[in-house]
Design a protein around this motif. Structure first.
Motif, PDB file in Angstrom:
ATOM      1  N   PRO A 122      25.418  -2.055  18.207  1.00  0.00           N
ATOM      2  CA  PRO A 122      23.980  -2.098  18.325  1.00  0.00           C
ATOM      3  C   PRO A 122      23.256  -2.689  19.424  1.00  0.00           C
ATOM      4  CG  PRO A 122      25.120  -3.846  17.107  1.00  0.00           C
ATOM      5  CD  PRO A 122      26.054  -2.853  17.297  1.00  0.00           C
ATOM      6  N   PHE A 123      23.867  -3.396  20.245  1.00  0.00           N
ATOM      7  CA  PHE A 123      23.321  -4.176  21.258  1.00  0.00           C
ATOM      8  C   PHE A 123      23.651  -3.821  23.017  1.00  0.00           C
ATOM      9  CE2 PHE A 123      23.686  -6.913  17.681  1.00  0.00           C
ATOM     10  CZ  PHE A 123      22.405  -6.991  17.510  1.00  0.00           C
ATOM     11  N   LEU A 124      24.544  -2.684  22.874  1.00  0.00           N
ATOM     12  CA  LEU A 124      25.001  -2.596  24.246  1.00  0.00           C
ATOM     13  C   LEU A 124      24.951  -1.011  24.412  1.00  0.00           C
ATOM     14  CD1 LEU A 124      26.520  -3.248  26.769  1.00  0.00           C
ATOM     15  CD2 LEU A 124      28.649  -3.060  26.027  1.00  0.00           C
ATOM     16  N   GLN A 125      24.101  -0.679  25.487  1.00  0.00           N
ATOM     17  CA  GLN A 125      24.175   0.772  25.832  1.00  0.00           C
ATOM     18  C   GLN A 125      24.291   0.984  27.512  1.00  0.00           C
ATOM     19  OE1 GLN A 125      20.489   2.898  24.203  1.00  0.00           O
ATOM     20  NE2 GLN A 125      19.868   3.067  26.402  1.00  0.00           N
ATOM     21  N   LEU A 126      25.004   1.914  27.848  1.00  0.00           N
ATOM     22  CA  LEU A 126      25.458   2.014  29.166  1.00  0.00           C
ATOM     23  C   LEU A 126      24.793   3.403  29.655  1.00  0.00           C
ATOM     24  CD1 LEU A 126      29.158   1.470  29.067  1.00  0.00           C
ATOM     25  CD2 LEU A 126      27.319  -0.100  29.556  1.00  0.00           C
ATOM     26  N   ASN A 127      24.184   3.252  30.832  1.00  0.00           N
ATOM     27  CA  ASN A 127      23.201   4.242  31.288  1.00  0.00           C
ATOM     28  C   ASN A 127      23.635   5.132  32.593  1.00  0.00           C
ATOM     29  OD1 ASN A 127      21.256   4.003  29.346  1.00  0.00           O
ATOM     30  ND2 ASN A 127      20.773   2.051  30.161  1.00  0.00           N
ATOM     31  N   SER A 128      24.692   4.564  33.245  1.00  0.00           N
ATOM     32  CA  SER A 128      25.158   5.214  34.367  1.00  0.00           C
ATOM     33  C   SER A 128      26.694   5.242  34.569  1.00  0.00           C
ATOM     34  CB  SER A 128      24.430   4.421  35.651  1.00  0.00           C
ATOM     35  OG  SER A 128      25.164   3.239  35.524  1.00  0.00           O
ATOM     36  N   MET A 129      27.250   5.910  35.410  1.00  0.00           N
ATOM     37  CA  MET A 129      28.587   5.961  35.495  1.00  0.00           C
ATOM     38  C   MET A 129      29.034   4.600  36.176  1.00  0.00           C
ATOM     39  SD  MET A 129      31.487   7.573  35.421  1.00  0.00           S
ATOM     40  CE  MET A 129      31.527   9.234  35.052  1.00  0.00           C
ATOM     41  N   GLY A 130      28.287   3.917  36.977  1.00  0.00           N
ATOM     42  CA  GLY A 130      28.708   2.804  37.315  1.00  0.00           C
ATOM     43  C   GLY A 130      28.916   1.724  36.462  1.00  0.00           C
ATOM     44  N   GLU A 131      28.037   1.770  35.209  1.00  0.00           N
ATOM     45  CA  GLU A 131      28.178   0.606  34.118  1.00  0.00           C
ATOM     46  C   GLU A 131      29.301   1.134  33.423  1.00  0.00           C
ATOM     47  OE1 GLU A 131      23.329  -0.061  33.540  1.00  0.00           O
ATOM     48  OE2 GLU A 131      24.194   1.414  32.188  1.00  0.00           O
ATOM     49  N   VAL A 132      29.584   2.236  33.182  1.00  0.00           N
ATOM     50  CA  VAL A 132      30.782   2.796  32.458  1.00  0.00           C
ATOM     51  C   VAL A 132      31.938   2.138  33.318  1.00  0.00           C
ATOM     52  CG1 VAL A 132      32.156   4.771  31.595  1.00  0.00           C
ATOM     53  CG2 VAL A 132      29.777   4.637  31.253  1.00  0.00           C
ATOM     54  N   CYS A 133      32.063   2.347  34.488  1.00  0.00           N
ATOM     55  CA  CYS A 133      33.253   2.251  35.254  1.00  0.00           C
ATOM     56  C   CYS A 133      33.480   0.688  35.293  1.00  0.00           C
ATOM     57  CB  CYS A 133      32.954   2.537  36.816  1.00  0.00           C
ATOM     58  SG  CYS A 133      33.172   4.175  37.115  1.00  0.00           S
ATOM     59  N   HIS A 134      32.596  -0.001  35.323  1.00  0.00           N
ATOM     60  CA  HIS A 134      32.597  -1.740  35.252  1.00  0.00           C
ATOM     61  C   HIS A 134      33.294  -2.065  33.916  1.00  0.00           C
ATOM     62  CE1 HIS A 134      31.163  -2.653  38.991  1.00  0.00           C
ATOM     63  NE2 HIS A 134      30.160  -1.856  39.100  1.00  0.00           N
ATOM     64  N   LEU A 135      32.707  -1.472  32.815  1.00  0.00           N
ATOM     65  CA  LEU A 135      33.140  -1.697  31.448  1.00  0.00           C
ATOM     66  C   LEU A 135      34.490  -1.325  31.288  1.00  0.00           C
ATOM     67  CD1 LEU A 135      32.445  -2.999  28.542  1.00  0.00           C
ATOM     68  CD2 LEU A 135      31.838  -0.745  27.953  1.00  0.00           C
ATOM     69  N   ALA A 136      34.796  -0.102  31.940  1.00  0.00           N
ATOM     70  CA  ALA A 136      36.558   0.431  31.768  1.00  0.00           C
ATOM     71  C   ALA A 136      37.269  -0.595  32.334  1.00  0.00           C
ATOM     72  CB  ALA A 136      36.550   1.792  32.167  1.00  0.00           C
ATOM     73  N   LEU A 137      36.829  -1.033  33.491  1.00  0.00           N
ATOM     74  CA  LEU A 137      37.681  -2.174  34.134  1.00  0.00           C
ATOM     75  C   LEU A 137      37.773  -3.519  33.526  1.00  0.00           C
ATOM     76  CD1 LEU A 137      36.480  -1.437  38.126  1.00  0.00           C
ATOM     77  CD2 LEU A 137      38.997  -0.751  36.863  1.00  0.00           C
ATOM     78  N   PHE A 138      36.754  -3.989  33.164  1.00  0.00           N
ATOM     79  CA  PHE A 138      36.800  -5.183  32.080  1.00  0.00           C
ATOM     80  C   PHE A 138      37.780  -4.999  30.952  1.00  0.00           C
ATOM     81  CE2 PHE A 138      35.244  -6.971  28.232  1.00  0.00           C
ATOM     82  CZ  PHE A 138      35.339  -8.455  28.625  1.00  0.00           C
ATOM     83  N   HIS A 139      37.649  -3.806  30.354  1.00  0.00           N
ATOM     84  CA  HIS A 139      38.327  -3.599  29.085  1.00  0.00           C
ATOM     85  C   HIS A 139      39.815  -3.400  29.567  1.00  0.00           C
ATOM     86  CE1 HIS A 139      40.306  -1.057  25.973  1.00  0.00           C
ATOM     87  NE2 HIS A 139      39.430  -1.811  24.987  1.00  0.00           N
ATOM     88  N   GLU A 140      40.196  -2.879  30.508  1.00  0.00           N
ATOM     89  CA  GLU A 140      41.539  -2.759  30.739  1.00  0.00           C
ATOM     90  C   GLU A 140      42.149  -4.136  31.139  1.00  0.00           C
ATOM     91  OE1 GLU A 140      44.292  -0.646  34.207  1.00  0.00           O
ATOM     92  OE2 GLU A 140      42.636   0.509  33.158  1.00  0.00           O
ATOM     93  N   ALA A 141      41.299  -5.053  31.960  1.00  0.00           N
ATOM     94  CA  ALA A 141      41.846  -6.170  32.294  1.00  0.00           C
ATOM     95  C   ALA A 141      41.807  -7.126  31.076  1.00  0.00           C
ATOM     96  CB  ALA A 141      40.806  -7.021  33.244  1.00  0.00           C
ATOM     97  N   MET A 142      41.110  -6.987  30.291  1.00  0.00           N
ATOM     98  CA  MET A 142      41.203  -7.749  29.020  1.00  0.00           C
ATOM     99  C   MET A 142      42.542  -7.415  28.034  1.00  0.00           C
ATOM    100  SD  MET A 142      38.425  -8.006  25.847  1.00  0.00           S
ATOM    101  CE  MET A 142      38.845  -6.087  25.264  1.00  0.00           C
TER     102      MET A 142
END
Length: 154
Positions: A122-142
Motif C-alpha cells: 500500500p505504501f511503495l510505488q516504483l516509477n522508473s527502471m532505476g528505482e526497480v533496479c535499486h530495489l532488486a539489488l536491495f532484495h537480492e542482498a537481503m
C-alpha cells in the motif's frame, strides 16, 4: 540512473551470492533451522524469481521455468513443495544467465519511466527502471544475508 554503476553493483551483489553458495551442499541447501521460514535453496530460487519479476516486469517469470512462481514467489515455502528439488548447480547456472539478461535489458531501458507504476504494497510505488533496479539489488542482498545466516547455522 547510471547503467555502469548498476552493472558494477549487480556484479558485486551476484558475486557475493556466488561466493556464499560455493560450499553449500545439496543436503544443507534444504535444512530449515528453527526460527527460519525457508531454506538456502528456496532463497536462491526466490532471488531468481523476484529479480525476474522486478527487472522484466514479468509476473509470469518467462525467463525461468514456469513452476518457479509456485516454488519461489513471495508467500511460498519449501514445506509445500512436491517432487524433486531443483539442483543448486541448475539454480547457479540460471543466476549467471539471468545476470547477463538483466544487464542487456537494463542497459537499453535504464533511463525509462515505467509504463505503469510498480506497486508493492500500500505504501511503495516504483516509477522508473532505476528505482526497480535499486530495489532488486536491495532484495537480492537481503536474501543473500539470509543465506549467509542459514549457512552458518546449517
Amino acid at each position: 540512473m547510471d547503467y555502469s554503476q548498476f552493472a558494477k553493483q549487480l556484479e558485486i551483489t551476484r558475486g557475493n551470492l556466488y561466493n556464499v553458495l560455493e560450499s553449500v551442499s545439496e543436503t544443507s541447501a534444504d535444512n530449515q533451522p528453527a526460527g527460519f521460514s525457508n531454506t538456502i535453496r528456496w532463497n536462491v530460487g526466490h532471488i531468481l524469481t523476484v529479480a525476474e519479476m522486478f527487472i522484466f516486469n514479468d509476473r509470469q517469470t518467462s525467463g525461468l521455468p514456469k513452476d518457479y512462481n509456485n516454488l519461489f514467489a513471495p508467500g511460498t515455502k519449501p514445506s509445500d513443495w512436491t517432487g524433486e528439488s531443483i539442483l543448486l548447480a541448475t539454480l547457479l547456472a540460471q543466476l549467471h544467465d539471468q545476470a547477463v539478461r538483466i544487464k542487456q535489458h537494463v542497459e537499453i531501458r535504464c533511463g525509462e519511466t515505467l509504463p505503469e507504476p510498480l506497486k508493492l504494497g500500500p505504501f511503495l510505488q516504483l516509477n522508473s527502471m532505476g528505482e526497480v533496479c535499486h530495489l532488486a539489488l536491495f532484495h537480492e542482498a537481503m536474501h543473500t544475508g539470509f543465506i549467509h545466516a542459514l549457512k552458518r547455522i546449517v
